[in-house]
Design an enzyme around this catalytic site. Structure first.
Site, PDB file in Angstrom:
ATOM      1  N   ASN A 199       0.861  -1.186   0.000  1.00 58.14           N
ATOM      2  CA  ASN A 199       0.000   0.000   0.000  1.00 58.14           C
ATOM      3  C   ASN A 199       0.893   1.230   0.000  1.00 58.14           C
ATOM      4  O   ASN A 199       1.842   1.318   0.793  1.00 58.14           O
ATOM      5  CB  ASN A 199      -0.877   0.024   1.263  1.00 58.14           C
ATOM      6  CG  ASN A 199      -1.594   1.368   1.427  1.00 58.14           C
ATOM      7  OD1 ASN A 199      -2.515   1.682   0.695  1.00 58.14           O
ATOM      8  ND2 ASN A 199      -1.136   2.187   2.377  1.00 58.14           N
ATOM      9  N   GLU A 200       0.608   2.145  -0.881  1.00 57.50           N
ATOM     10  CA  GLU A 200       1.353   3.414  -0.917  1.00 57.50           C
ATOM     11  C   GLU A 200       2.848   3.187  -0.658  1.00 57.50           C
ATOM     12  O   GLU A 200       3.449   3.798   0.227  1.00 57.50           O
ATOM     13  CB  GLU A 200       0.761   4.434   0.067  1.00 57.50           C
ATOM     14  CG  GLU A 200      -0.661   4.802  -0.291  1.00 57.50           C
ATOM     15  CD  GLU A 200      -1.217   6.057   0.398  1.00 57.50           C
ATOM     16  OE1 GLU A 200      -0.550   6.620   1.282  1.00 57.50           O
ATOM     17  OE2 GLU A 200      -2.333   6.469   0.018  1.00 57.50           O
ATOM     18  N   GLU A 324      -8.507   4.043  -2.802  1.00 58.78           N
ATOM     19  CA  GLU A 324      -8.685   5.045  -1.734  1.00 58.78           C
ATOM     20  C   GLU A 324      -9.116   6.337  -2.399  1.00 58.78           C
ATOM     21  O   GLU A 324      -8.372   6.899  -3.214  1.00 58.78           O
ATOM     22  CB  GLU A 324      -7.394   5.263  -0.927  1.00 58.78           C
ATOM     23  CG  GLU A 324      -7.079   4.117   0.001  1.00 58.78           C
ATOM     24  CD  GLU A 324      -5.910   4.398   0.955  1.00 58.78           C
ATOM     25  OE1 GLU A 324      -5.692   5.560   1.340  1.00 58.78           O
ATOM     26  OE2 GLU A 324      -5.218   3.418   1.300  1.00 58.78           O
ATOM     27  N   GLN A 373     -13.322   6.283   4.500  1.00 62.32           N
ATOM     28  CA  GLN A 373     -13.352   4.883   4.866  1.00 62.32           C
ATOM     29  C   GLN A 373     -14.755   4.542   5.372  1.00 62.32           C
ATOM     30  O   GLN A 373     -15.537   5.454   5.640  1.00 62.32           O
ATOM     31  CB  GLN A 373     -12.322   4.598   5.944  1.00 62.32           C
ATOM     32  CG  GLN A 373     -10.897   4.884   5.501  1.00 62.32           C
ATOM     33  CD  GLN A 373      -9.860   4.284   6.455  1.00 62.32           C
ATOM     34  OE1 GLN A 373     -10.196   3.579   7.401  1.00 62.32           O
ATOM     35  NE2 GLN A 373      -8.584   4.596   6.195  1.00 62.32           N
TER      36      GLN A 373
HETATM   37  O1  AHR Z   1      -7.081   6.516   4.532  1.00 60.98           O
HETATM   38  C1  AHR Z   1      -6.104   7.029   5.368  1.00 60.98           C
HETATM   39  C2  AHR Z   1      -4.704   6.795   4.839  1.00 60.98           C
HETATM   40  O2  AHR Z   1      -4.530   7.512   3.653  1.00 60.98           O
HETATM   41  C3  AHR Z   1      -4.346   5.390   4.462  1.00 60.98           C
HETATM   42  O3  AHR Z   1      -3.939   4.631   5.545  1.00 60.98           O
HETATM   43  C4  AHR Z   1      -3.205   5.585   3.515  1.00 60.98           C
HETATM   44  O4  AHR Z   1      -3.097   4.533   2.583  1.00 60.98           O
HETATM   45  C5  AHR Z   1      -3.508   6.925   2.873  1.00 60.98           C
HETATM   46  O5  AHR Z   1      -2.425   7.749   2.874  1.00 60.98           O
END
Ligand code: AHR
Length: 520
Positions: A199-200, A324, A373
């Site tokens: 992730n990222e 996201e 989220q």
């Molecule tokens: O959604 C909050 C954060 O935003 C997540 O953990 C990360 O992947 C993004 O930078």
């Protein structure tokens, strides 16, 4: 059709909170539905959710424990599950986010009282009890009826840990990991239709260059052993915003056989400034316009990334997962800054619909998205406070758009007049159409104009329709909201503003609203 321009002195805008600057008029616009030229299917995963161990997203919002006075099933809130079932949530991404790259799956299995407590370093340093682990997540997903999207720790782990977790979750055999899963209460293997390899990784997931990450990805995916037991789509970490260089390197170095999707993250900050993003309530009309201006940039970014993907993957094997997205405001005053708790207003509901309309434009590539989220974090669909729960305006937008899941996109050509304020112009509205699985054609409209109603005339072409029905979501103020324990201010009601005459559909749509209609 006419372009409407509002020029307001910044000083005036600054003192007017959530109040219209100009008296309402009706914007006229026209469109054409190309029902004889259907596009691809809008994958139901476009309506996915993202649930991270962050703030009260999991603990309090999802998991309350079996002994809680809050009604629950095996520790998972009944009210939340019922609300999410109504959304037909197709997919839930878990356990992060940044959290995923410090998560060790073994911490979250076995007797709960024996699980280690860790520090959630990314999110406020809060204690992580690990009471919500693999089995609890799948129980949650299964109660909701959603598929699982599991994010693997690449940043601070190794392929062995990944392989063992996958085997633990998915092996049907007699191997030790499958036996361990059984001894922890789950006989049948879990289904993991989507797996995120990192992730990222350009940021919290390891601060890697795209070249370094693509090598890491190739190493990890080699040990994933995609096959009968693990048939899940492999998602590589993609770009943030408009970073096409990242996409280019990943597509070139990984290729279209070793991955099934590439992610894209994009957050909407009204100001674009991470130090002062703007409040979630009590904002002015300029902030409304700025927010929509920024959220609609995602459309252009998607187009740019697709252009790069087309170069390396003309067969369109690799999907784009916007896993996201959503609004990111200053946290609600008085709350832990690391918990990303913000309120959710009509602006968020209209913005969600505007994004759905964008995603529907690219059904061949945009096969999945996840709003950030699900509960109590960022642009949440649900907010909880103790035993109370609110379905946010964003929730209602998701619910109104349920018919678009697995529907066949139908091109809808429209020309939207602009709405201008403070030198920024946003389209007054956007819209999309699709033929749903129930056989009906649905049209979704996000009227982003905070002042004016919309009179939209659509030429239905070959489509024969006798009537129109639907729902409208609006409220008196831009920041009308729903919060736990208070009377909801933003709820959908039956829509009465449509009529069909011959092959012409006319829709009268209020300002700052979402309308979804069904043609009968
Ligand atoms: O959604 C909050 C954060 O935003 C997540 O953990 C990360 O992947 C993004 O930078």
């Amino acid at each position: 059709m006419f372009a409407k321009t509002l020029l307001a002195a910044a000083s005036v805008a600054a003192v007017m909170l959530a109040a219209p600057l100009a008296s309402a008029e009706t914007v006229k616009a026209a469109g054409t539905l190309k029902s004889d030229q259907p596009g691809a299917v809008i994958n139901k995963y476009v309506y996915g959710q993202f649930s991270e161990h962050l703030g009260a997203g999991i603990y309090g919002g999802t998991w309350v424990g079996e002994d809680s006075p809050i009604p629950n099933t095996r520790g998972i809130r009944n009210d939340v599950v019922a609300a999410l079932k109504d959304l037909h949530v197709p997919l839930i991404r878990w356990p992060g986010g940044c959290f995923a790259d410090e998560y060790h799956w073994r911490d979250g299995i076995g007797p709960r009282d024996k699980r280690p407590s860790r520090k959630n370093n990314w999110w406020g340093g809060s204690p992580e009890s690990n009471h919500f682990g693999t089995h609890e997540f799948f129980d949650f997903a299964e109660q909701v009826g959603a598929d699982a999207y599991v994010s693997i720790n690449v940043g601070s782990s190794n392929p062995t840990e990944m392989r063992e977790w996958i085997e633990y979750m998915t092996s049907p055999g007699d191997d030790t990991l499958a036996q361990e899963r059984r001894s922890n209460g789950r006989d049948k293997p879990y289904k993991v239709p989507v797996i995120g390899i990192g992730n990222e990784t350009w940021g919290c997931g390891g601060a890697m260059t795209p070249e370094y990450y693509s090598s890491e990805y190739r190493r990890f995916q080699e040990f994933y052993h995609k096959g009968a037991d693990n048939s899940g789509a492999r998602i590589a970490v993609g770009p943030s915003g408009d970073d096409t260089n990242w996409t280019e390197v990943i597509m070139k170095n990984i290729g279209n056989r070793r991955m099934d999707g590439i992610s894209l993250h994009y957050y909407t900050l009204p100001t674009g400034n991470w130090d002062k993003k703007g409040p979630s309530i009590n904002f002015d009309q300029q902030a409304w316009v700025d927010t929509f201006d920024r959220t609609l940039r995602l459309d252009g970014y998607i187009q740019k990334h697709i252009a790069v993907m087309d170069k390396y993957d003309p067969e369109k094997r690799v999907a784009l997962y916007v896993d996201e997205w959503g609004t990111w405001y200053d946290v609600e005053p008085g709350t832990n800054p690391g918990h990303l708790y913000q309120l959710n207003t009509l602006r968020d509901g209209v913005l969600a619909a505007a994004n759905f309309n964008v995603f529907h434009k690219y059904p061949e590539r945009v096969q999945m998205t996840a709003i950030a989220q699900t509960i109590n974090v960022l642009q949440a669909v649900i907010l909880t406070d103790g035993d109370k729960m609110a379905m946010t305006p964003t929730y209602h937008a998701f619910k109104m758009y349920v018919p678009f899941q697995d529907a066949t996109m139908i091109p809808l050509d429209i020309t939207a007049p602009g709405f201008t304020l403070g030198g920024k112009t946003i389209p007054s509205f956007n819209a999309s159409a699709a033929k749903a699985k129930d056989g009906h054609v649905y049209i979704g409209i996000a009227n982003m104009n905070p002042v004016d109603g919309l009179n939209l005339t659509i030429d239905l072409g070959a489509l024969k329709a006798k009537g129109v029905s639907g729902q409208v979501l609006t409220a008196p103020k831009m920041d009308s909201l729903n919060r736990p324990g208070a009377k909801p201010e933003v709820v959908p009601v039956d829509y009465k503003g449509g009529k069909v005459k011959g092959s012409t559909l006319t829709l009268d749509i209020p300002s700052k609203s979402v309308v979804v209609v069904r043609l009968d």
